[in-house]
Design a protein around this motif. Sequence first.
Motif, PDB file in Angstrom:
ATOM      1  N   THR A  28      19.014  -1.593  33.991  1.00 26.61           N
ATOM      2  CA  THR A  28      19.138  -1.005  35.324  1.00 26.61           C
ATOM      3  C   THR A  28      17.729  -0.853  35.877  1.00 26.61           C
ATOM      4  O   THR A  28      16.994   0.070  35.516  1.00 26.61           O
ATOM      5  CB  THR A  28      19.850   0.356  35.253  1.00 26.61           C
ATOM      6  OG1 THR A  28      21.131   0.170  34.635  1.00 26.61           O
ATOM      7  CG2 THR A  28      20.026   0.931  36.642  1.00 26.61           C
ATOM      8  N   PHE A  29      17.358  -1.768  36.726  1.00 23.08           N
ATOM      9  CA  PHE A  29      15.964  -1.941  37.131  1.00 23.08           C
ATOM     10  C   PHE A  29      15.359  -0.670  37.699  1.00 23.08           C
ATOM     11  O   PHE A  29      14.198  -0.340  37.424  1.00 23.08           O
ATOM     12  CB  PHE A  29      15.903  -3.078  38.151  1.00 23.08           C
ATOM     13  CG  PHE A  29      14.519  -3.566  38.458  1.00 23.08           C
ATOM     14  CD1 PHE A  29      14.000  -3.471  39.739  1.00 23.08           C
ATOM     15  CD2 PHE A  29      13.736  -4.154  37.472  1.00 23.08           C
ATOM     16  CE1 PHE A  29      12.738  -3.931  40.033  1.00 23.08           C
ATOM     17  CE2 PHE A  29      12.463  -4.613  37.749  1.00 23.08           C
ATOM     18  CZ  PHE A  29      11.965  -4.510  39.037  1.00 23.08           C
ATOM     19  N   THR A  30      16.122   0.080  38.474  1.00 22.69           N
ATOM     20  CA  THR A  30      15.565   1.255  39.140  1.00 22.69           C
ATOM     21  C   THR A  30      15.364   2.429  38.189  1.00 22.69           C
ATOM     22  O   THR A  30      14.853   3.473  38.607  1.00 22.69           O
ATOM     23  CB  THR A  30      16.436   1.677  40.322  1.00 22.69           C
ATOM     24  OG1 THR A  30      17.796   1.789  39.875  1.00 22.69           O
ATOM     25  CG2 THR A  30      16.369   0.663  41.450  1.00 22.69           C
ATOM     26  N   ASN A  31      15.729   2.301  36.933  1.00 19.89           N
ATOM     27  CA  ASN A  31      15.453   3.340  35.938  1.00 19.89           C
ATOM     28  C   ASN A  31      14.142   3.108  35.202  1.00 19.89           C
ATOM     29  O   ASN A  31      13.814   3.864  34.281  1.00 19.89           O
ATOM     30  CB  ASN A  31      16.581   3.426  34.915  1.00 19.89           C
ATOM     31  CG  ASN A  31      17.831   4.057  35.485  1.00 19.89           C
ATOM     32  OD1 ASN A  31      17.786   4.724  36.516  1.00 19.89           O
ATOM     33  ND2 ASN A  31      18.947   3.831  34.821  1.00 19.89           N
ATOM     34  N   TYR A  32      13.425   2.082  35.599  1.00 16.20           N
ATOM     35  CA  TYR A  32      12.225   1.692  34.854  1.00 16.20           C
ATOM     36  C   TYR A  32      10.986   1.687  35.735  1.00 16.20           C
ATOM     37  O   TYR A  32      11.020   1.226  36.881  1.00 16.20           O
ATOM     38  CB  TYR A  32      12.396   0.296  34.248  1.00 16.20           C
ATOM     39  CG  TYR A  32      13.337   0.268  33.079  1.00 16.20           C
ATOM     40  CD1 TYR A  32      14.712   0.280  33.275  1.00 16.20           C
ATOM     41  CD2 TYR A  32      12.852   0.261  31.776  1.00 16.20           C
ATOM     42  CE1 TYR A  32      15.586   0.279  32.202  1.00 16.20           C
ATOM     43  CE2 TYR A  32      13.720   0.256  30.692  1.00 16.20           C
ATOM     44  CZ  TYR A  32      15.084   0.270  30.920  1.00 16.20           C
ATOM     45  OH  TYR A  32      15.937   0.276  29.855  1.00 16.20           O
ATOM     46  N   ALA A  33       9.898   2.184  35.157  1.00 10.55           N
ATOM     47  CA  ALA A  33       8.584   1.982  35.753  1.00 10.55           C
ATOM     48  C   ALA A  33       8.041   0.665  35.207  1.00 10.55           C
ATOM     49  O   ALA A  33       8.221   0.333  34.031  1.00 10.55           O
ATOM     50  CB  ALA A  33       7.651   3.131  35.372  1.00 10.55           C
ATOM     51  N   ALA A  52       4.444   3.863  39.112  1.00  8.01           N
ATOM     52  CA  ALA A  52       5.002   4.875  38.216  1.00  8.01           C
ATOM     53  C   ALA A  52       6.465   5.164  38.512  1.00  8.01           C
ATOM     54  O   ALA A  52       7.205   5.588  37.624  1.00  8.01           O
ATOM     55  CB  ALA A  52       4.194   6.158  38.320  1.00  8.01           C
ATOM     56  N   ARG A  53       6.858   4.924  39.762  1.00 15.05           N
ATOM     57  CA  ARG A  53       8.231   5.223  40.131  1.00 15.05           C
ATOM     58  C   ARG A  53       8.885   3.985  40.745  1.00 15.05           C
ATOM     59  O   ARG A  53       8.194   3.173  41.361  1.00 15.05           O
ATOM     60  CB  ARG A  53       8.266   6.368  41.136  1.00 15.05           C
ATOM     61  CG  ARG A  53       7.634   7.641  40.598  1.00 15.05           C
ATOM     62  CD  ARG A  53       7.833   8.797  41.551  1.00 15.05           C
ATOM     63  NE  ARG A  53       9.236   9.177  41.661  1.00 15.05           N
ATOM     64  CZ  ARG A  53       9.871   9.955  40.798  1.00 15.05           C
ATOM     65  NH1 ARG A  53       9.227  10.435  39.753  1.00 15.05           N
ATOM     66  NH2 ARG A  53      11.122  10.266  40.966  1.00 15.05           N
ATOM     67  N   PRO A  54      10.174   3.834  40.591  1.00 11.25           N
ATOM     68  CA  PRO A  54      10.858   2.645  41.095  1.00 11.25           C
ATOM     69  C   PRO A  54      10.896   2.556  42.617  1.00 11.25           C
ATOM     70  O   PRO A  54      11.085   1.464  43.154  1.00 11.25           O
ATOM     71  CB  PRO A  54      12.273   2.780  40.533  1.00 11.25           C
ATOM     72  CG  PRO A  54      12.151   3.705  39.371  1.00 11.25           C
ATOM     73  CD  PRO A  54      11.068   4.665  39.750  1.00 11.25           C
ATOM     74  N   ARG A  73       7.398  -4.236  44.294  1.00 11.65           N
ATOM     75  CA  ARG A  73       8.659  -4.517  43.610  1.00 11.65           C
ATOM     76  C   ARG A  73       9.789  -4.688  44.595  1.00 11.65           C
ATOM     77  O   ARG A  73       9.813  -4.049  45.660  1.00 11.65           O
ATOM     78  CB  ARG A  73       8.986  -3.445  42.561  1.00 11.65           C
ATOM     79  CG  ARG A  73       9.201  -2.059  43.049  1.00 11.65           C
ATOM     80  CD  ARG A  73       9.297  -1.088  41.863  1.00 11.65           C
ATOM     81  NE  ARG A  73      10.556  -1.209  41.144  1.00 11.65           N
ATOM     82  CZ  ARG A  73      10.777  -0.707  39.926  1.00 11.65           C
ATOM     83  NH1 ARG A  73       9.815  -0.066  39.293  1.00 11.65           N
ATOM     84  NH2 ARG A  73      11.958  -0.842  39.335  1.00 11.65           N
ATOM     85  N   ASP A  74      10.697  -5.546  44.220  1.00  6.82           N
ATOM     86  CA  ASP A  74      11.908  -5.810  44.977  1.00  6.82           C
ATOM     87  C   ASP A  74      13.065  -5.340  44.111  1.00  6.82           C
ATOM     88  O   ASP A  74      13.502  -6.060  43.207  1.00  6.82           O
ATOM     89  CB  ASP A  74      11.997  -7.308  45.283  1.00  6.82           C
ATOM     90  CG  ASP A  74      13.322  -7.703  45.892  1.00  6.82           C
ATOM     91  OD1 ASP A  74      13.586  -8.915  46.001  1.00  6.82           O
ATOM     92  OD2 ASP A  74      14.107  -6.808  46.259  1.00  6.82           O
ATOM     93  N   ASN A  75      13.542  -4.140  44.369  1.00  4.38           N
ATOM     94  CA  ASN A  75      14.589  -3.582  43.510  1.00  4.38           C
ATOM     95  C   ASN A  75      15.900  -4.344  43.642  1.00  4.38           C
ATOM     96  O   ASN A  75      16.653  -4.470  42.679  1.00  4.38           O
ATOM     97  CB  ASN A  75      14.800  -2.105  43.824  1.00  4.38           C
ATOM     98  CG  ASN A  75      13.661  -1.235  43.312  1.00  4.38           C
ATOM     99  OD1 ASN A  75      13.004  -1.561  42.319  1.00  4.38           O
ATOM    100  ND2 ASN A  75      13.409  -0.136  43.994  1.00  4.38           N
ATOM    101  N   ALA A  76      16.156  -4.865  44.823  1.00  6.65           N
ATOM    102  CA  ALA A  76      17.392  -5.631  45.008  1.00  6.65           C
ATOM    103  C   ALA A  76      17.359  -6.917  44.185  1.00  6.65           C
ATOM    104  O   ALA A  76      18.392  -7.375  43.690  1.00  6.65           O
ATOM    105  CB  ALA A  76      17.596  -5.945  46.473  1.00  6.65           C
ATOM    106  N   GLY A  77      16.163  -7.465  44.026  1.00 10.77           N
ATOM    107  CA  GLY A  77      16.015  -8.703  43.281  1.00 10.77           C
ATOM    108  C   GLY A  77      15.560  -8.520  41.849  1.00 10.77           C
ATOM    109  O   GLY A  77      15.302  -9.504  41.150  1.00 10.77           O
ATOM    110  N   ASN A  78      15.442  -7.266  41.406  1.00 12.37           N
ATOM    111  CA  ASN A  78      15.009  -6.982  40.031  1.00 12.37           C
ATOM    112  C   ASN A  78      13.702  -7.685  39.678  1.00 12.37           C
ATOM    113  O   ASN A  78      13.544  -8.222  38.572  1.00 12.37           O
ATOM    114  CB  ASN A  78      16.089  -7.380  39.015  1.00 12.37           C
ATOM    115  CG  ASN A  78      17.230  -6.383  38.947  1.00 12.37           C
ATOM    116  OD1 ASN A  78      17.378  -5.534  39.819  1.00 12.37           O
ATOM    117  ND2 ASN A  78      18.043  -6.485  37.924  1.00 12.37           N
TER     118      ASN A  78
END
Length: 119
Positions: A28-33, A52-54, A73-78
């Motif tokens: 789950t990409f948004t759980n990771y720095a 440091a934060r997603p 970062r592109d959270n939608a694209g991981n």
Amino acid sequence: QVQLVESGGGLVQPGGSLRLACAASGLTFTNYAITWYRQAPGKERELVAAMARPTGSTSNYADSVKGRFTISRDNAGNTVYLQMNNLKPEDTAVYFCYAIHLFTKIDYWGQGTQVTVSS
């Protein structure tokens, strides 16, 4: 299975630019720095740039790359990117993507991508 796959490395002349990408899967990409590290031959691995934060825009950089490198970062694209401008020979290294869970601290490394800055 968690995978971090770096791409975008290569040979570039001094003053040139490259954009590295780190594509994540199996988490789950948004759980990771996410952090970019690099390791030059005969040297220790060093932090290059980190978010440091997603979400948000807070990031930090090694002094040696400030003003030249940008992490995003592109959270939608991981995917996490490292835009590298005005490259110098001393930037030559293998660049690694590193992900760490915000709470459990479980972490993962990518396999690395080679960046060579040379004329």
